[in-house]
Scaffold this motif. Sequence first.
Motif, PDB file in Angstrom:
ATOM      1  N   ILE A   1     -86.314  46.971 -46.589  1.00 22.00           N
ATOM      2  CA  ILE A   1     -87.595  46.274 -46.376  1.00 22.00           C
ATOM      3  C   ILE A   1     -88.387  46.966 -45.272  1.00 22.00           C
ATOM      4  CG2 ILE A   1     -88.664  44.134 -45.538  1.00 22.00           C
ATOM      5  CD1 ILE A   1     -86.347  42.591 -46.882  1.00 22.00           C
ATOM      6  N   LYS A   2     -87.692  47.280 -44.177  1.00 21.58           N
ATOM      7  CA  LYS A   2     -88.386  47.916 -43.061  1.00 21.58           C
ATOM      8  C   LYS A   2     -88.980  49.262 -43.483  1.00 21.58           C
ATOM      9  CE  LYS A   2     -88.235  49.317 -38.308  1.00 21.58           C
ATOM     10  NZ  LYS A   2     -87.541  49.336 -37.026  1.00 21.58           N
TER      11      LYS A   2
ATOM     12  N   LEU B   1     -80.416  45.631 -47.059  1.00 18.93           N
ATOM     13  CA  LEU B   1     -81.679  45.043 -47.518  1.00 18.93           C
ATOM     14  C   LEU B   1     -82.742  45.112 -46.418  1.00 18.93           C
ATOM     15  CD1 LEU B   1     -83.499  43.495 -49.464  1.00 18.93           C
ATOM     16  CD2 LEU B   1     -82.369  41.384 -48.774  1.00 18.93           C
ATOM     17  N   GLN B   2     -82.358  44.753 -45.211  1.00 19.53           N
ATOM     18  CA  GLN B   2     -83.358  44.781 -44.132  1.00 19.53           C
ATOM     19  C   GLN B   2     -83.838  46.208 -43.864  1.00 19.53           C
ATOM     20  OE1 GLN B   2     -82.900  42.354 -40.642  1.00 19.53           O
ATOM     21  NE2 GLN B   2     -81.935  40.676 -41.762  1.00 19.53           N
ATOM     22  N   GLN B   3     -82.913  47.157 -43.957  1.00 18.27           N
ATOM     23  CA  GLN B   3     -83.284  48.567 -43.794  1.00 18.27           C
ATOM     24  C   GLN B   3     -84.322  48.961 -44.842  1.00 18.27           C
ATOM     25  OE1 GLN B   3     -81.976  51.491 -41.733  1.00 18.27           O
ATOM     26  NE2 GLN B   3     -83.938  52.079 -42.661  1.00 18.27           N
TER      27      GLN B   3
ATOM     28  N   LEU C   1     -78.371  43.257 -57.015  1.00 24.50           N
ATOM     29  CA  LEU C   1     -78.827  42.639 -55.773  1.00 24.50           C
ATOM     30  C   LEU C   1     -78.186  43.309 -54.564  1.00 24.50           C
ATOM     31  CD1 LEU C   1     -78.710  38.749 -56.288  1.00 24.50           C
ATOM     32  CD2 LEU C   1     -80.742  40.164 -55.940  1.00 24.50           C
ATOM     33  N   ILE C   2     -78.984  43.495 -53.522  1.00 25.79           N
ATOM     34  CA  ILE C   2     -78.404  43.939 -52.258  1.00 25.79           C
ATOM     35  C   ILE C   2     -78.779  42.941 -51.172  1.00 25.79           C
ATOM     36  CG2 ILE C   2     -78.428  46.395 -52.843  1.00 25.79           C
ATOM     37  CD1 ILE C   2     -80.944  46.591 -50.991  1.00 25.79           C
ATOM     38  N   TRP C   3     -78.035  42.953 -50.068  1.00 23.50           N
ATOM     39  CA  TRP C   3     -78.359  42.065 -48.946  1.00 23.50           C
ATOM     40  C   TRP C   3     -77.863  42.678 -47.651  1.00 23.50           C
ATOM     41  CZ3 TRP C   3     -75.313  39.924 -53.108  1.00 23.50           C
ATOM     42  CH2 TRP C   3     -73.928  39.928 -52.909  1.00 23.50           C
ATOM     43  N   GLY C   4     -77.964  41.903 -46.580  1.00 21.99           N
ATOM     44  CA  GLY C   4     -77.471  42.362 -45.277  1.00 21.99           C
ATOM     45  C   GLY C   4     -78.307  43.497 -44.708  1.00 21.99           C
ATOM     46  N   ASP C   5     -77.632  44.339 -43.910  1.00 18.66           N
ATOM     47  CA  ASP C   5     -78.339  45.430 -43.248  1.00 18.66           C
ATOM     48  C   ASP C   5     -79.045  46.338 -44.256  1.00 18.66           C
ATOM     49  OD1 ASP C   5     -77.236  44.330 -41.057  1.00 18.66           O
ATOM     50  OD2 ASP C   5     -75.975  46.044 -40.498  1.00 18.66           O
TER      51      ASP C   5
ATOM     52  N   LYS D   1     -85.052  43.660 -52.997  1.00 24.03           N
ATOM     53  CA  LYS D   1     -83.693  43.131 -53.022  1.00 24.03           C
ATOM     54  C   LYS D   1     -82.848  43.681 -54.175  1.00 24.03           C
ATOM     55  CE  LYS D   1     -84.692  38.709 -55.366  1.00 24.03           C
ATOM     56  NZ  LYS D   1     -86.153  38.780 -55.515  1.00 24.03           N
ATOM     57  N   TRP D   2     -83.431  44.548 -54.966  1.00 22.91           N
ATOM     58  CA  TRP D   2     -82.684  45.182 -56.058  1.00 22.91           C
ATOM     59  C   TRP D   2     -82.445  46.649 -55.713  1.00 22.91           C
ATOM     60  CZ3 TRP D   2     -81.433  41.362 -59.241  1.00 22.91           C
ATOM     61  CH2 TRP D   2     -82.298  40.256 -59.324  1.00 22.91           C
TER      62      TRP D   2
END
Lengths: 213, 562
Positions: free
Chosen positions: B413-414, B409-411, B403-407, B396-397
């Motif tokens: 993580i994936k 972040l999911q990108q 901090l990052i979030w949204g697409d 998430k960093w």
Amino acid sequence: MTKSPFSAEQDTLQVDQAGGTFTLNRRRFLQLLATLPTLGFYSHAVNATPKGLSEPWLSVDAVQKQLFPMSENWLGAEQINALGYLQQKMQRPLVDPKDYDFLVKGVGWLNDFAQSSHQQQFADLSAEQKETLLQQIAKSQAGENWLGMILNNLIEALLSDPVYGGNPNGIGWKAMGQTPGYPLPTAQERYFELGYQRRQRDYQQRIKRTTKG
Amino acid sequence: MGVQNPDFDVCVIGSGAGGGPVALRLAQAGYDVLVLEKGPWLKEEHFKKDEMACCRHSIFTPNLQDEQHVIEQKYQDEWLSEPSSQSGWSFWNGNMVGGSSNLMSGYFYRLKPEDFRLKSEFGAIDGANVVDWPISYDELEPYYTMVESEVGVSGEAQEHKFSEPRSVPDFYQKPTAEHPIVDRIDSACEELGYQALKTPRAILSKPDKGRRSCEYSGFCGSYGCASGAKGSSRAALLDRAVATGKCQIRADSQVSRLISDSSGKVIAAEYFDLQDKPQQVTAKIFVVACQAVETSRLLLNSVGEKHPNGLANNHGQVGKNLLFSAGGAGSGDLPYEMMSVESARLLQTRGPFVNRNLQDWYFIDDLAFADKPAKGGTIDFLLRHPNVLSQAMSQKWDDNGKLIWGDALQQKIKSAIGGQQTLNFEVFNDWLPTDNCFVSLDSQVKDRWQQPVAKLRLGYHEHDLKVGRYLSRKAESVLQQMGAKNISWSVSGSPPSNLMAGGCRFGTDIETSVLDTDCRAHDCENLYVTDGSFMPTGGSVTYTWTIYANAFRVAEKIIEAL
């Protein structure tokens, strides 16, 4: 630019990014618990719709949806039952009352900030306004801590075992490319039912009993 | 002397790798054995692959507010202490029946003959308390072999320039199934002129003695084993000890002190049960095996008429020369986009083991390192841990710490979870014993039963880092040869809290050791210590096989003494 109320708390709050660690006394916790929806422990039936939500959940729901929006390729907060996950978590045994306190405090600051900059509650802002506000909040230490906690819980709802209320049918595992290991836990085998976690729960109840009156 | 009609012949405190062999052998020999274990009795049916239970929360270790340690580290020139409830740096490793052997990854190594005579072989090192052991490899070898069949070790004996002698040609069981990545490791090592060895494992490749064979979930280290294939003290030894009808296990029993009489012998163990009620039990012989730190702590807390400074501590040696494993860890990524779809599919395999190590530099004869031969260590290869929550949360960093979030972040993580395989390595080298690494009692902090907690001074020797870096560079060269990306490693003096030994050295001199050659306390005739505490030097591998082997050896000595 309006100064974020989060920044005022910058020096007084310290949150461990992994767990969220604060000090808060029991009396305050009981007051806070009174504001929770009246669901018993172990309840799985958290299907509140936004219109029926009261604070802090109304705002938390709006923040979660902004942090994990619905999109063509990725999972939205609703799809992973992020709100239900967090509501259940806050009612689990052994939950740290300070985490709930911090959640509520953050919601308060968030709406103060939304009011002072847009004269509206956060949930009523447009997606662009919400995004800008969250970006501003992330610049303060307390705001970053608060958003970090919300994000950690979104990630738990995305990737923890479905038995905890998020990740329905392993949708998050599939989307992120995770192969789970087997055997998976049943509801009776969630962490707070086993080993030291269970023992800690019994110990706390025992202490509570012996210190009553 | 001692108590008339004691409750048990032998009372074993601690049920891990040091306690299990003693309980089994004594029960098999017909003695009445009691095992006191502070943690819960979790069994195969409780071990699920749930990251929330194993890791994000822990069902295996105490809450640090209730039970903790005080950690003393050097900042600039000053030793500063901090309770672990404040730092969160836990030194608990699995408090349950079977101890932390339930949670090991099971890669199993013997020590080598030279490890038993480190000082004679390589000489003294300034600032380190290096000594020879009072026994030789030959004396322990039969028990290493015994562990292969009693605990169940799978592997394949291979010729190597530093192979330790074996009295049986091959392992008790064939190796566990291997992950396709081993082909890449083997090729790279061959190109570099290194000899990759197959790592033995305390994991069954075939069912044995009522235990199922490995089911290859891929979630092994840090998790309890649901099939019973992992050679934990519980699955491999204690279940059999209980089945004899001569061994009783009392879980959730926190031993607070050992009570000794006016002759100096131990007469009873005092413990708190699950309801925190104090209890006492008597026995002819007491065996302490609580893992290095807690063993020293229990002895220090057990003051008696003949033991005013703690049990077996009349020469001030209890807690001294605490050992960990020195070395470090590193990793490299193999992005799937770099390879064919078929290769990527193979690397994504979940379940089989890597089972590869390098011991080409267990002893270093390299002028670039030192002007004389020196002790080196072991490099072990393993896949990235399959846990995802910790992995995803660290995404998430962004690169600037925002901090990052949204697409986005999911990108991220994936990509971290599903975009590549990651090969890790771990370096094990000797943690030199020094005067600045020891256990004492903290003068202020107590556990919830009002017993002083252990204070750990965590000093290390600079030489450990030098060896660790030398080996890490060798490991790095393998990752480079494999074409791995984002290669990184680190070596530090910060100890791995799950790899501990020492504190109650065995030896022949009462002035410099706590235990005699049989691991009986020099100054307490019915007290034995059978966990890793006895080790004067640690060797350059994980400890568990040696702890098991020595405990089987001492079990025979105890039977002789009874």
